[in-house]
Design an enzyme around this catalytic site. Structure first.
Site, PDB file in Angstrom:
ATOM      1  N   CYS A  94       3.685  -6.501   1.848  1.00  0.00           N
ATOM      2  CA  CYS A  94       4.010  -5.634   2.777  1.00  0.00           C
ATOM      3  C   CYS A  94       3.785  -5.972   3.994  1.00  0.00           C
ATOM      4  O   CYS A  94       2.731  -6.674   4.344  1.00  0.00           O
ATOM      5  CB  CYS A  94       3.109  -4.249   2.600  1.00  0.00           C
ATOM      6  SG  CYS A  94       3.596  -2.742   3.614  1.00  0.00           S
ATOM      7  N   HIS A 136       9.882   0.788  -2.385  1.00  0.00           N
ATOM      8  CA  HIS A 136       8.416   0.447  -1.636  1.00  0.00           C
ATOM      9  C   HIS A 136       8.633   1.336  -0.287  1.00  0.00           C
ATOM     10  O   HIS A 136       7.638   1.784   0.157  1.00  0.00           O
ATOM     11  CB  HIS A 136       8.642  -1.084  -1.341  1.00  0.00           C
ATOM     12  CG  HIS A 136       7.274  -1.554  -0.536  1.00  0.00           C
ATOM     13  ND1 HIS A 136       6.342  -1.943  -0.928  1.00  0.00           N
ATOM     14  CD2 HIS A 136       7.151  -1.509   0.801  1.00  0.00           C
ATOM     15  CE1 HIS A 136       5.440  -2.372  -0.023  1.00  0.00           C
ATOM     16  NE2 HIS A 136       6.072  -2.181   1.103  1.00  0.00           N
ATOM     17  N   GLU A 137       9.862   1.195   0.537  1.00  0.00           N
ATOM     18  CA  GLU A 137       9.940   1.577   1.690  1.00  0.00           C
ATOM     19  C   GLU A 137       9.973   3.365   1.899  1.00  0.00           C
ATOM     20  O   GLU A 137       9.461   3.948   2.563  1.00  0.00           O
ATOM     21  CB  GLU A 137      11.275   1.258   2.377  1.00  0.00           C
ATOM     22  CG  GLU A 137      11.344  -0.345   2.834  1.00  0.00           C
ATOM     23  CD  GLU A 137       9.994  -0.864   3.399  1.00  0.00           C
ATOM     24  OE1 GLU A 137       9.434  -0.384   4.288  1.00  0.00           O
ATOM     25  OE2 GLU A 137       9.502  -2.204   3.074  1.00  0.00           O
ATOM     26  N   HIS A 140       6.618   4.525   1.880  1.00  0.00           N
ATOM     27  CA  HIS A 140       6.150   4.768   3.282  1.00  0.00           C
ATOM     28  C   HIS A 140       6.759   5.951   3.744  1.00  0.00           C
ATOM     29  O   HIS A 140       5.770   6.475   4.668  1.00  0.00           O
ATOM     30  CB  HIS A 140       6.682   3.543   4.077  1.00  0.00           C
ATOM     31  CG  HIS A 140       5.947   2.300   3.945  1.00  0.00           C
ATOM     32  ND1 HIS A 140       4.533   1.999   4.382  1.00  0.00           N
ATOM     33  CD2 HIS A 140       6.221   0.952   3.591  1.00  0.00           C
ATOM     34  CE1 HIS A 140       4.102   0.872   4.242  1.00  0.00           C
ATOM     35  NE2 HIS A 140       5.306   0.008   3.783  1.00  0.00           N
TER      36      HIS A 140
END
Length: 173
Positions: A94, A136-137, A140
């Site tokens: 990351c 993953h994003e 966020h």
């Protein structure tokens, strides 16, 4: 157009859900936001970057190959509508935590509904590395860090290596 600065890993924005991007009354021009996120991702040699990682609390991220601008796409207000295939472990990094790599279990395939920077909404299926980067994003945007997705053993092993790396960096500075 310039690039953004990555925020510190302990910044509170990283643990908060983002607000929807408003195409009717844009908080930032969408093309500008998409391009600057992409340039920042490329500069930092990442495969994804979410707006909160540069201090912008909006529901948008970019993913793609930093060595091939044509592959980079911006996803505004994304929603993972379903997941398919088996869940597999793979090491992830990351940009918020340079040098930290952790095994994370995620579905192999996803379908995502999102709006592009021109305001066009579409639903598309992604697999492999692209699916992983999107997940993953997307995390966020929900205020979830990849560290919390790893199991305790993988997280402890990764944090031990990360702390050793941080000490080596401090010594050489």
């Amino acid at each position: 157009m310039g690039v953004y600065t990555l925020i510190e890993s302990n910044h509170s924005i990283l643990k908060e859900p983002t607000e929807k991007f408003n195409f009717d009354d844009p908080q930032i021009p969408p093309e500008q936001l998409a391009h600057q996120l992409a340039e920042t991702m490329i500069l930092n040699n990442g495969v994804g970057l979410a707006a909160p990682q540069v201090g912008i609390p909006l529901s948008v991220f970019v993913v793609g190959n930093p060595n091939d601008r044509e592959t980079i796409m911006a996803m505004f207000n994304p929603n993972i509508v379903n997941t398919m295939g088996e869940n597999i472990y793979q090491e992830e990094g990351c940009l918020t935590f340079p040098g930290l790599y952790m095994k994370v279990k995620r579905p192999q395939q996803i379908r995502v509904r999102f709006t592009d920077m021109h305001g066009k909404t579409t639903t598309t299926k992604y697999t492999g590395m692209t699916a992983r980067a999107i997940q993953h994003e997307y995390d966020h945007l929900q205020g979830i860090l990849f560290k919390s997705r790893a199991n305790r053993i993988h997280r402890e092993q990764a944090m031990k290596k990360y702390k050793q790396l941080q000490r080596r960096i401090k010594k050489s500075a």
